[in-house]
Design a protein around this motif. Structure first.
Motif: not given
Lengths: 285, 318
Positions: A260, A270, B58, B60, B105, B113, B115-117, B119-121, B123-124, B127-128, B236
């Protein structure tokens, strides 16, 4: 305890690479507002250029590094011309142009060098032992060179006319244009410096790991996380954020779970943005 | 029927007529397969259109919600043993609920900001799903069996066609409803919408939840059609694809998502013969489209039509 310091040094090494890549990105994204999602791919391309020079032509490592940086400063000028028509449009247009660009780069690299992993011979494989920490000399060089590059960039921005122009555009693009600074020239300069930095980071770190066409996919994502955390356009934020993420990641791999490893950084982002919507160090809207 | 109406509905009715008999006009199995996928992805692209095209945010994370829908369906039928249709409805509701949590959130942030949040979600989630072995099956993936009725490819085609039409109808209703106008007001001028008494965060979250529900639906259909799930269903890169489809077709237009998805997806499938070079060519075309046709195919055709109609009117007037 020495295990902890070992991981800390690894983290700082990783952070050096992150900082250099994020610095370029924060200049481009924060100052010009271009979501240059292909930035990581130019890092990858830089690594392959060094590979090409040093392995295929036998150019000495440091010469290959200098050539790669010089070539990529020119490449940066080219990138700027691709982005120019969409620079003042909405964020997503530049983003899509970036996706187009990275598709082209990735497939071009695959076509030339194949999909497999390549390796650049480590120029300084000597191992140093110090207070229970073992360290390849090349890692130390990455850390040292990153600091030198960051100081040079700082001097360039604070002490030269061209650097001041970049800072002026960062603070207020219209104001800068009003006092006679050419936004186009600053834009070219910014892309040139940023792409050169990415090539430098790639050339420094490439001998330590395999290089492959898909090596940059999470790197650019992390760089975006760093610059958003640090506040868009904040140079200080990009440097601190880079080292912070590198150390955090190394410690998370060592103490929590390697599977992870990428999740913590993104989850932290986030949460931090939910509390401080403009990043840790303020940043611009 | 006036000429105006003919133009408006003629193309649609013709396309619908072709779509109704498509499996029986002698197209290959491969082709039908490609078209089913294009249909499923066009539902996902329509879902993106709600939040990106109409509300101007936007996201992602659409690939993640597609994946959550797909895995939700698989887990509910395989592990919980639920009835397929119940599981499908529940999976979509779960996706919308996750959308609510993430929206609460993420909508504290704006623009780049956000867009990046998202995109990160995404990605998480990827991976999960890849690592949470006992629930998702990890990298081995998991099988999924649909009802007997949809074992045949033709049957699945009509199922997907039905849902594409249903989604299109929902989109059409939304674009003409008061809520839809609220979405567009938020997109066009947030401070003004706020001043008019539109609750910005509430509006964005409602749009996001509808969008996630439909993305989850697309994921369920994708899982049913493929019969097998792997973590790439939540990658993603999927989100990137949906954004590309939407921008090529035309964001904020009714037919844009469908036109864009079919154009890009079919073109890439047909170009498979030239190997991986197709992505190079595709990359260049993508750059040119965004620079020269920033409003996509449907947006471009609309303004072209307006120009033609305008000059014709000018001629008649003179």
């Amino acid at each position: 305890m020495s295990y902890f310091f070992q991981q800390l040094v690894n983290g700082i090494m990783l952070g050096s690479v992150y900082s250099l890549v994020a610095l370029g990105l924060t200049l481009i994204f924060g100052i010009l507002g271009v979501a240059h999602f292909a930035h990581g791919h130019f890092y990858m391309l830089g690594a392959f250029l060094v590979f090409f020079l040093s392995v295929s032509f036998g150019v000495p490592y440091w010469a290959a590094l200098v050539i790669a940086v010089a070539v990529f400063c020119l490449v940066g000028v080219g990138i700027e011309f691709v982005y120019r028509p969409v620079r003042d449009k909405s964020d997503i247009n530049a983003f899509i142009v970036a996706i187009g660009m990275l598709l082209v780069i990735e497939e071009a690299v695959r076509a030339v060098w194949g999909t497999g992993n390549r390796r650049i011979t480590n120029p300084y494989p000597q191992v140093l032992k110090f207070a229970g920490i073992t360290l390849e000399l090349q890692r130390l060089i990455v850390i040292g060179a990153a600091i030198v590059l960051i100081v040079l960039l700082h001097l360039f921005i604070k002490r030269t006319r061209m650097g001041s122009a970049i800072e002026a555009v960062a603070q207020d693009r219209e104001g800068a244009a009003l006092v006679g600074i050419s936004v186009n020239r600053v834009s070219i300069l910014t892309f040139s410096v940023a792409t050169g930095l990415a090539a430098a980071a790639a050339a420094l770190a490439a001998p330590l790991a395999f290089i492959a066409p898909d090596m940059a996919n999470t790197l650019v994502l992390k760089a975006f996380v760093i610059i958003v955390l640090g506040g868009l356009g904040s140079i200080k934020g990009a440097i601190l954020g880079g080292y912070l993420l590198g150390v955090m990641e190394a410690l998370a791999i060592a103490y929590i779970s390697p599977a992870y490893k990428d999740v913590w950084a993104f989850a932290a982002l986030i949460l931090i943005l939910a509390i401080k919507p403009n990043g840790l160090f303020g940043g611009r809207d | 029927m006036t000429a105006e109406n003919l133009r408006k509905y003629g193309v649609f009715i013709a396309a619908l007529a072709v779509a109704c008999f498509l499996p029986y006009i002698g197209i290959s199995k491969f082709m039908l397969n490609v078209i089913i996928y294009a249909g499923i992805f066009s539902i996902a692209t329509m879902s993106l259109n709600i939040i990106m095209g109409y509300t101007g945010q936007v996201s992602l994370a659409q690939g993640a919600f597609y994946g959550i829908g797909a895995y939700g369906l698989a887990i509910l039928t395989n592990k919980a043993g639920l009835n397929f249709w119940m599981a499908m409805l529940l999976a979509c509701l779960i996706t919308a609920f996750v959308g609510l949590l993430i929206g609460l959130l993420a909508f504290r942030t704006k623009g780049p900001y956000f867009i990046i949040v998202t995109l990160c979600f995404n990605f998480i989630v990827y991976v999960v799903i890849k690592n949470w072995d006992w629930l998702s099956g990890g990298v081995r993936g998991q099988k999924i069996t649909g009802p007997e009725l949809f074992a045949g490819r033709e049957a699945r085609y009509y199922l997907v066609l039905g849902f594409v039409l249903l989604t299109l109808f929902i989109m059409w209703r939304i674009s003409r409803s008061l809520e839809g106008l609220g979405f567009m007001a938020v997109r066009d001028n947030e401070p003004l919408a706020d001043a008019l008494g539109i609750n910005i965060t509430y509006t964005k979250i409602v749009a996001f939840m509808i969008s996630c529900f439909l993305a989850g639906l697309a994921g369920c259909l994708g899982a049913l059609h493929t019969g097998y799930l792997s973590p790439t269903s939540a990658h993603y890169l999927l989100s990137f694809n949906f954004i590309i489809y939407l921008l090529v077709g035309g964001a904020g237009t009714l037919y844009g998502p469908i036109v864009g998805t079919f154009t890009v997806y079919l073109a890439l499938e047909f170009m498979k013969g030239i190997g991986e070079y197709r992505f190079m060519i595709f990359g260049i075309i993508l750059i040119l489209v965004v620079i020269y046709f920033p409003r996509g195919i449907v947006g471009g055709l609309k303004s072209l039509w307006k120009k033609v109609a305008g000059s014709r009117q000018a001629e008649e007037g003179a």
